[in-house]
Write a protein that holds these residues in place. Structure first.
Motif, PDB file in Angstrom:
ATOM      1  N   LEU A  12       0.674  -1.219  -0.250  1.00 39.47           N
ATOM      2  CA  LEU A  12       0.402   0.164  -0.324  1.00 39.47           C
ATOM      3  C   LEU A  12       0.950   0.946   0.423  1.00 39.47           C
ATOM      4  CD1 LEU A  12      -2.837  -1.188   2.473  1.00 39.47           C
ATOM      5  CD2 LEU A  12      -2.880  -0.912  -0.001  1.00 39.47           C
ATOM      6  N   ARG A  13       1.955   1.093   0.101  1.00 37.97           N
ATOM      7  CA  ARG A  13       2.879   2.109  -0.167  1.00 37.97           C
ATOM      8  C   ARG A  13       3.916   2.179  -1.261  1.00 37.97           C
ATOM      9  NH1 ARG A  13       7.277   4.059  -1.026  1.00 37.97           N
ATOM     10  NH2 ARG A  13       9.131   2.282   0.072  1.00 37.97           N
ATOM     11  N   ASP A  14       5.030   1.262  -1.517  1.00 40.43           N
ATOM     12  CA  ASP A  14       5.896   1.484  -2.557  1.00 40.43           C
ATOM     13  C   ASP A  14       4.765   0.867  -3.868  1.00 40.43           C
ATOM     14  OD1 ASP A  14       8.125   0.676  -4.430  1.00 40.43           O
ATOM     15  OD2 ASP A  14       9.736   0.574  -2.533  1.00 40.43           O
ATOM     16  N   GLY A  15       3.885  -0.632  -3.335  1.00 39.05           N
ATOM     17  CA  GLY A  15       2.763  -1.068  -4.115  1.00 39.05           C
ATOM     18  C   GLY A  15       2.290   0.073  -4.865  1.00 39.05           C
ATOM     19  N   VAL A 203      16.107  -4.870   4.964  1.00 36.53           N
ATOM     20  CA  VAL A 203      16.154  -4.718   2.623  1.00 36.53           C
ATOM     21  C   VAL A 203      14.809  -4.612   2.473  1.00 36.53           C
ATOM     22  CG1 VAL A 203      18.820  -6.637   2.788  1.00 36.53           C
ATOM     23  CG2 VAL A 203      16.587  -7.290   2.504  1.00 36.53           C
ATOM     24  N   HIS A 204      15.714  -4.121   1.320  1.00 33.82           N
ATOM     25  CA  HIS A 204      14.206  -3.808   0.495  1.00 33.82           C
ATOM     26  C   HIS A 204      14.523  -3.665  -1.145  1.00 33.82           C
ATOM     27  CE1 HIS A 204      10.780  -0.509  -0.172  1.00 33.82           C
ATOM     28  NE2 HIS A 204      11.176  -0.183  -1.408  1.00 33.82           N
ATOM     29  N   CYS A 205      14.353  -4.362  -2.012  1.00 34.93           N
ATOM     30  CA  CYS A 205      14.550  -4.618  -3.357  1.00 34.93           C
ATOM     31  C   CYS A 205      14.265  -4.683  -4.229  1.00 34.93           C
ATOM     32  CB  CYS A 205      15.763  -6.357  -3.161  1.00 34.93           C
ATOM     33  SG  CYS A 205      16.922  -6.138  -1.866  1.00 34.93           S
ATOM     34  N   HIS A 206      14.284  -3.858  -5.171  1.00 31.80           N
ATOM     35  CA  HIS A 206      13.467  -3.734  -6.483  1.00 31.80           C
ATOM     36  C   HIS A 206      14.354  -4.500  -7.502  1.00 31.80           C
ATOM     37  CE1 HIS A 206      10.794  -0.369  -5.607  1.00 31.80           C
ATOM     38  NE2 HIS A 206      11.361  -0.766  -4.338  1.00 31.80           N
ATOM     39  N   ASN A 207      13.051  -4.499  -8.825  1.00 36.57           N
ATOM     40  CA  ASN A 207      13.608  -5.838  -9.681  1.00 36.57           C
ATOM     41  C   ASN A 207      13.935  -5.226 -11.011  1.00 36.57           C
ATOM     42  OD1 ASN A 207      13.371  -8.229  -9.442  1.00 36.57           O
ATOM     43  ND2 ASN A 207      11.410  -8.468 -11.045  1.00 36.57           N
ATOM     44  N   GLY A 239       9.178  -2.729  -9.848  1.00 40.20           N
ATOM     45  CA  GLY A 239       8.864  -3.361  -9.106  1.00 40.20           C
ATOM     46  C   GLY A 239       9.960  -4.135  -7.650  1.00 40.20           C
ATOM     47  N   ASN A 240       8.773  -4.647  -7.055  1.00 34.89           N
ATOM     48  CA  ASN A 240       9.520  -4.709  -5.367  1.00 34.89           C
ATOM     49  C   ASN A 240       9.444  -6.298  -5.316  1.00 34.89           C
ATOM     50  OD1 ASN A 240       8.053  -2.314  -4.900  1.00 34.89           O
ATOM     51  ND2 ASN A 240       9.927  -2.637  -3.693  1.00 34.89           N
ATOM     52  N   THR A 241      10.631  -7.208  -4.448  1.00 35.17           N
ATOM     53  CA  THR A 241      10.810  -8.285  -4.029  1.00 35.17           C
ATOM     54  C   THR A 241       9.709  -8.212  -3.992  1.00 35.17           C
ATOM     55  OG1 THR A 241      12.525  -7.836  -3.064  1.00 35.17           O
ATOM     56  CG2 THR A 241      11.321  -9.471  -1.945  1.00 35.17           C
TER      57      THR A 241
HETATM   58 ZN    ZN Z   1      10.965   0.997  -2.311  1.00 34.79          ZN
END
Ligand code: ZN
Ligand code: KIV
Length: 508
Positions: A12-15, A203-207, A239-241
């Motif tokens: 609901l934030r990065d998504g 950790v916070h990873c982008h794709n 996107g994210n993980t």
């Molecule tokens: Zn992010």
């Protein structure tokens, strides 16, 4: 017992930053309630200083589910953002302030136009300010994977001293590779746990290069305590993980990762569908864990192996993630073993000497229709004297249908037959599919909920085929129904009926 890996959902934030995926308040609340069913440890639900709407949504979610789950909201390292975060999450039982500030040279020099020392001071001051409000503060070093290690460490020392309880290492631009990222986390964790063992490393990873899951798992293997992720991997740019991939990756290899999550994995599938439908973002068919084909097998060799023993080609039971059972998709590549299995499942038997001839008919049908579903098999066997019914279960067939899409009252009438029973029902609806499915539900008299409905065209041009996939829920179980026809309305009706027939076939 292995260590617990905390799961922080940021759908609901990065998504929600995905173009076109903007949600209204009701939709955000619905998604938050659904994600909470997965029992994530923390949920980031917005960026309250960005707009009044976001502020209200974060506040409403905090009130609605904040008693059961840690609610986080994001802001920059400035007092006004931190004020908004606090005001929006204060109703939650266990709120978390999340502050982000860049740490790479490009961010420090080009974005902030400050000296590295000034940025550290700004970060530490923001954490100190946030701590006046709440005990839990997460500090993210934006663009960490492109930052200088010793500079990051200086920042971490300063913000931990100021009171940060979670340090988050983002691969903001999806630049990291698993081995290097794993080593970075190893070094960071070693120092952090010496500095203060209570501070969690996240950790916070982008794709951007398709490595978000791999990088996150490498981090877990190297000591990360917490993973940030989103349902279906949605998020900024590529996107994210994805939550489902990381959670199932850890579950399948708990010994290797030396950790476990406490996610309710059986809720993953319905959450994935719900988020996809609400945000209008399709899940790619071959998406790991939640894609339509994730548990579908079409190669003849694989089908044969699976039918001998599931574990030949299945590494997890689809029910572990709440997905419909493993599916044998009949195509022109399917062998006799799979064909005979499907017709047996449907309650038919072919005498040995007639198998070659009927199998040939099936293959020519498969060449035309690409994929063969249960309704096609029932059609294939219509008036076929060499096929014997061996089941007392009768299945529904679509005899006729009529759809009126004109005016303001879309209407559908269906005639369904089941053995000697014949039922005609009509309904209006908010659209033709609503009218059509309401009529079918009235005819079959099951209390069914439509979970997902999708149309794809197979081929190009006006003459292409329409493939419809439906998913329904009946008594807490999911059932897929698919059909391929030139007429997409007919395919829609047949896909739904195929799903209903699966319920009948499964019932004792
Ligand atoms: Zn992010
Ligand atoms: O990608 C990123 O760096 C972020 C931070 C706010 C964690 O989303």
């Amino acid at each position: 017992m292995s260590r617990k890996i905390y799961v922080f959902d940021t759908t609901l934030r990065d998504g929600e930053q995905v173009p076109g995926a903007k949600l209204n308040l009701e939709e955000k609340l619905d998604i938050a309630v659904q994600i909470a069913k997965c029992k994530v440890d923390m949920m980031e639900v917005g960026f309250p200083s960005s707009s009044q709407g976001d502020f209200e949504a974060v506040k409403a979610i905090s009130k609605k589910i904040g008693q059961d789950i840690c609610i986080a909201a994001l802001g920059r390292a400035v007092e006004s953002d931190i004020d908004s975060i606090y005001q929006s999450i204060r109703d939650a039982q266990n709120p978390l302030i999340h502050i982000v500030l860049g740490s790479s040279e490009v961010h420090v020099a080009k974005k902030f136009r400050k000296t590295p020392e000034q940025v550290i001071e700004m970060g530490a001051a923001a954490v100190k300010y946030a701590k006046k409000y709440l005990p839990q503060v997460q500090y993210s070093l934006e663009d960490a994977s492109r930052s200088d290690f010793e500079y990051m460490w200086k920042t971490i020392e300063a913000v931990v001293k100021a009171g940060a309880t979670i340090i988050n290492i983002p691969d903001t631009v999806g630049f990291a590779v698993p081995e290097q990222f794993g080593q970075l986390i190893y070094r960071m964790n070693d120092r952090l746990k010496n500095l203060d063992p209570k501070v969690l490393l996240s950790v916070h990873c982008h794709n951007d290069t398709g490595l978000a899951t791999a990088n996150t798992l490498a981090a877990v293997r190297n000591g990360a305590d917490k993973v940030e992720c989103t349902i279906n991997g949605i998020g900024e740019r590529a996107g994210n993980t994805s939550l489902e991939e990381v959670v199932m990756g850890i579950k399948l290899h708990e010994d290797y990762y030396g950790g476990h999550t406490t996610i309710e994995t059986r809720k993953i599938y319905e959450t994935s569908r719900m988020v996809s439908a609400t945000m209008g973002l399709d899940v790619q068919v071959n998406k790991a864990i939640t894609g339509e084909n994730a548990f579908a097998h079409s190669s003849g060799i694989h089908q044969d192996g699976l039918l001998k023993s599931k574990d030949v080609y299945e590494i997890m039971d689809p029910q572990t993630v709440g997905a419909p059972p493993m599916e044998i998709v009949l195509t022109a590549r399917s062998g006799r073993h799979a064909f005979l299995h499907v017709i047996n499942r449907l309650g038919f038997e072919i005498q040995e000497e007639h198998v070659p001839e009927i199998f040939q008919k099936f293959l020519s049908m498969a060449d035309q229709k690409k994929e063969i579903y249960d309704n096609d098999i029932l059609d294939l066997f219509e008036n076929c004297t060499n096929v014997k019914s061996i089941s007392c279960k009768e299945l529904w067939k679509l005899e006729e249908y009529q759809i009126m899409a004109t005016g303001t009252l879309p209407t559908a009438t269906v005639k369904l037959v089941k053995g000697k029973k014949e039922v005609v029902t009509s309904n209006t609806g908010s659209g033709v599919i609503d009218a059509l499915y309401s009529s079918i539900i009235d005819a079959v008299q099951y209390s069914i909920e439509l979970i997902d409905y999708r149309i794809h065209n197979l081929g190009r041009g006006k003459g292409s085929l329409g493939k419809v996939t439906t998913q329904i829920r009946y008594q807490d179980k999911m059932y897929y129904g698919k059909a391929i026809e030139q007429d997409v309305m007919k395919a829609s009706a047949l896909a739904f009926i195929n799903a209903v027939n699966k319920i009948i076939l499964e019932e004792e």
